[in-house]
Design a protein around this motif. Structure first.
Motif, PDB file in Angstrom:
ATOM      1  N   THR A 192     -58.814  65.428  -4.912  1.00 41.59           N
ATOM      2  CA  THR A 192     -58.429  64.460  -5.970  1.00 41.59           C
ATOM      3  C   THR A 192     -59.221  63.386  -5.582  1.00 41.59           C
ATOM      4  O   THR A 192     -59.330  62.741  -4.194  1.00 41.59           O
ATOM      5  CB  THR A 192     -56.798  63.930  -5.928  1.00 41.59           C
ATOM      6  OG1 THR A 192     -55.974  64.995  -6.236  1.00 41.59           O
ATOM      7  CG2 THR A 192     -56.772  62.905  -6.791  1.00 41.59           C
TER       8      THR A 192
ATOM      9  N   LEU B 295     -56.506  61.998   3.623  1.00 42.16           N
ATOM     10  CA  LEU B 295     -56.668  60.665   2.872  1.00 42.16           C
ATOM     11  C   LEU B 295     -58.145  60.047   3.563  1.00 42.16           C
ATOM     12  O   LEU B 295     -57.841  59.464   4.566  1.00 42.16           O
ATOM     13  CB  LEU B 295     -55.593  59.795   2.675  1.00 42.16           C
ATOM     14  CG  LEU B 295     -55.689  58.545   2.184  1.00 42.16           C
ATOM     15  CD1 LEU B 295     -56.314  58.573   0.470  1.00 42.16           C
ATOM     16  CD2 LEU B 295     -54.695  57.595   2.138  1.00 42.16           C
TER      17      LEU B 295
ATOM     18  N   LEU C 133     -49.204  62.297  -4.680  1.00 40.21           N
ATOM     19  CA  LEU C 133     -50.702  63.010  -4.144  1.00 40.21           C
ATOM     20  C   LEU C 133     -50.506  63.193  -2.670  1.00 40.21           C
ATOM     21  O   LEU C 133     -50.951  64.420  -2.385  1.00 40.21           O
ATOM     22  CB  LEU C 133     -51.858  61.916  -4.229  1.00 40.21           C
ATOM     23  CG  LEU C 133     -52.016  61.450  -6.079  1.00 40.21           C
ATOM     24  CD1 LEU C 133     -53.292  60.499  -5.966  1.00 40.21           C
ATOM     25  CD2 LEU C 133     -52.622  62.802  -6.475  1.00 40.21           C
TER      26      LEU C 133
ATOM     27  N   ASP D 268     -54.540  69.627   0.865  1.00 39.54           N
ATOM     28  CA  ASP D 268     -54.885  68.486  -0.316  1.00 39.54           C
ATOM     29  C   ASP D 268     -55.753  67.571   0.481  1.00 39.54           C
ATOM     30  O   ASP D 268     -55.770  67.094   1.746  1.00 39.54           O
ATOM     31  CB  ASP D 268     -53.822  67.562  -0.491  1.00 39.54           C
ATOM     32  CG  ASP D 268     -52.828  68.454  -1.618  1.00 39.54           C
ATOM     33  OD1 ASP D 268     -52.878  68.712  -2.737  1.00 39.54           O
ATOM     34  OD2 ASP D 268     -51.615  69.286  -0.971  1.00 39.54           O
TER      35      ASP D 268
ATOM     36  N   ILE E 261     -57.665  63.800  -0.443  1.00 44.77           N
ATOM     37  CA  ILE E 261     -57.955  62.732  -1.278  1.00 44.77           C
ATOM     38  C   ILE E 261     -59.083  61.750  -1.054  1.00 44.77           C
ATOM     39  O   ILE E 261     -59.014  61.214   0.230  1.00 44.77           O
ATOM     40  CB  ILE E 261     -56.517  62.098  -1.270  1.00 44.77           C
ATOM     41  CG1 ILE E 261     -55.256  62.691  -1.752  1.00 44.77           C
ATOM     42  CG2 ILE E 261     -56.753  60.644  -2.237  1.00 44.77           C
ATOM     43  CD1 ILE E 261     -54.046  61.998  -1.502  1.00 44.77           C
TER      44      ILE E 261
END
Length: 441
Positions: A278, A221, A353, A250, A252
């Motif tokens: 994302t 993140l 998320l 992932d 973000i």
């Protein structure tokens, strides 16, 4: 000649004419925040509160140490990577607003009302790092790595991440990477170079995490200028290793301070073996307005308009999900930290998320995680009305066209069953044509 790479968007308008200092003076007071926290908040307090929550985070940093025990690290560049365990006490939810950091008004803080530091310990060996991970290992085996943004002091990064980890209620082990930001709005250039200085260090941290068998998946993140550091480190890793390890599943990017054309090339350089991306954007992000003005007047990724057909097509081709937070209202006067200050978005981070789950327009329409309002003529009517009209968060994902078309058809069937005539075709409107003389943004 080699084929020319298609671009997301050509910059429009003239480059910035006014000096950088003028632009910074205009937004400087806002970017500095409403009030600065008192110095020394990282000095551990002796008292505790029985109903407060303790959050233990591991911090890796390329900052230079500070002689002040209440600061720990300065905004200057260090010669190595340091690791620390910091335990933050967070007041009970009944005495605070979700999404906010309750800074103490004086030192020492009151743990019953304020964020407070309970302990701050440097970890000087691999064994100490491993012991911390064993104590804080999540049941899911997921690691959350947070990378802060521009104009952020060490203690501000620590408390903000503790707030995110607590409020999101995520099942992930919290690790923060903090780079040398001076925490001064006039040091934009220094901060940007500090992210470049820290690229290899972040890559080293991620490589080490990938090698731990107990860590199953890693979510990153990153916020603001920290997104540049993150994407550059991943690009560097991909070039070095012919791809990014699958454990890094992932990424973000919140309010990314990234040139849209450069970001497109970074994604291309990563190749097919890359994480799922994302992106949180907001058209009213005033901090990114300033960044655009001092960066050649090229659009920043965190401020794009997802209704622009050029952006939509490029992002869909790249498989990137975009969440538009423009309609959300938070206390941040710059609209640059909605991802952390909005209770709805913080819950979305924790529930979906960070856990690697995809969020689509259908999720927004149902109004569960995001609190989207919806017309309640029937469940079917409410679902599409929420997606098309009243949802505070608009989502562009690679499958959004098909999902919306199918949902609209169900909407029409629901109206028919209610004896009403729908005024929907069940198809997304076609994008308008854009000629050279027209500004389509």
């Amino acid at each position: 000649m080699p084929a020319r790479r298609p671009q997301m968007m050509k910059p429009r308008g003239r480059p910035l004419q006014r000096p950088l200092a003028v632009a910074l003076l205009l937004l400087g007071p806002l970017m500095s925040g409403c009030a600065s926290p008192p110095e020394g908040v990282l000095a551990p307090v002796a008292q505790t509160a029985s109903d407060a929550t303790e959050v233990s985070i591991m911090v890796a940093t390329t900052r230079a140490p500070s002689d002040n025990p209440g600061l720990l690290y300065s905004g200057e560049r260090g010669a190595r990577i340091d690791f620390n365990e910091i335990v933050v006490s967070i007041p009970p939810d009944s005495r605070r607003k979700i999404g906010e950091v309750q800074w103490p008004k004086k030192i020492p803080p009151d743990p019953a009302r304020d964020f407070a530091t309970l302990s701050a310990k440097q970890m000087d060996s691999v064994a100490e790092v491993e012991a911390w991970y064993d104590r804080n290992r999540s049941s899911s085996g997921r690691l959350l790595v947070f990378v802060h943004g521009f104009n952020t002091r060490y203690e501000s990064a620590v408390y903000r991440f503790a707030q995110i980890a607590h409020d999101s209620k995520t099942d992930a082990t919290p690790v923060m990477f903090t780079w040398p930001s001076r925490g001064n709005v006039f040091d934009y250039g220094y901060d940007k170079e500090s992210t470049n200085y820290s690229r290899s260090a972040l890559e080293l941290l991620l490589t080490g995490a990938v090698a731990v068998p107990e860590i199953k998946e890693i979510t990153i993140l990153a916020h603001s200028m920290g997104t540049w550091l993150t994407v550059e480190s991943l690009r560097q890793m991909a070039i070095r290793n012919d791809g990014i390890p699958a454990k890094i599943s992932d990424v973000i990017l919140a309010s990314p301070d990234l040139d849209v054309d450069v970001f497109q090339q970074q994604i291309v350089d990563m190749g097919a073996k890359r994480p799922k991306f994302t992106v949180f954007v907001s058209k009213d992000d005033r901090a990114l307005t300033l960044s655009r003005r001092i960066s050649g007047n090229v659009d920043r990724l965190g401020q794009i308009d997802i209704s622009n057909p050029v952006y939509r097509e490029s992002l869909e081709r790249s498989g990137i999900t975009v969440l538009d937070l423009s309609a959300l209202q938070v206390g941040d006067s710059l609209n640059h930290s909605k991802f952390a200050e909005s209770p709805e978005v913080v819950r979305l981070l924790g529930q979906r998320l960070i856990a690697g789950q995809t969020v689509t327009n259908q999720d927004v329409s149902l109004g569960t995680e995001l609190g989207a309002s919806a017309i309640t003529l029937s469940n079917t009517v409410g679902s599409v009305a929420g997606a098309a009209i009243t949802a505070p968060i608009a989502i562009l994902d690679p499958n959004s066209r098909d999902a919306f078309t199918a949902q609209s058809r169900r909407f029409g069937q629901g109206l028919g069953a209610a004896g009403l005539t729908p005024n929907l075709s069940g198809q997304l409107p076609s994008a308008p044509e854009c000629d050279a003389a027209q500004d389509c943004r």
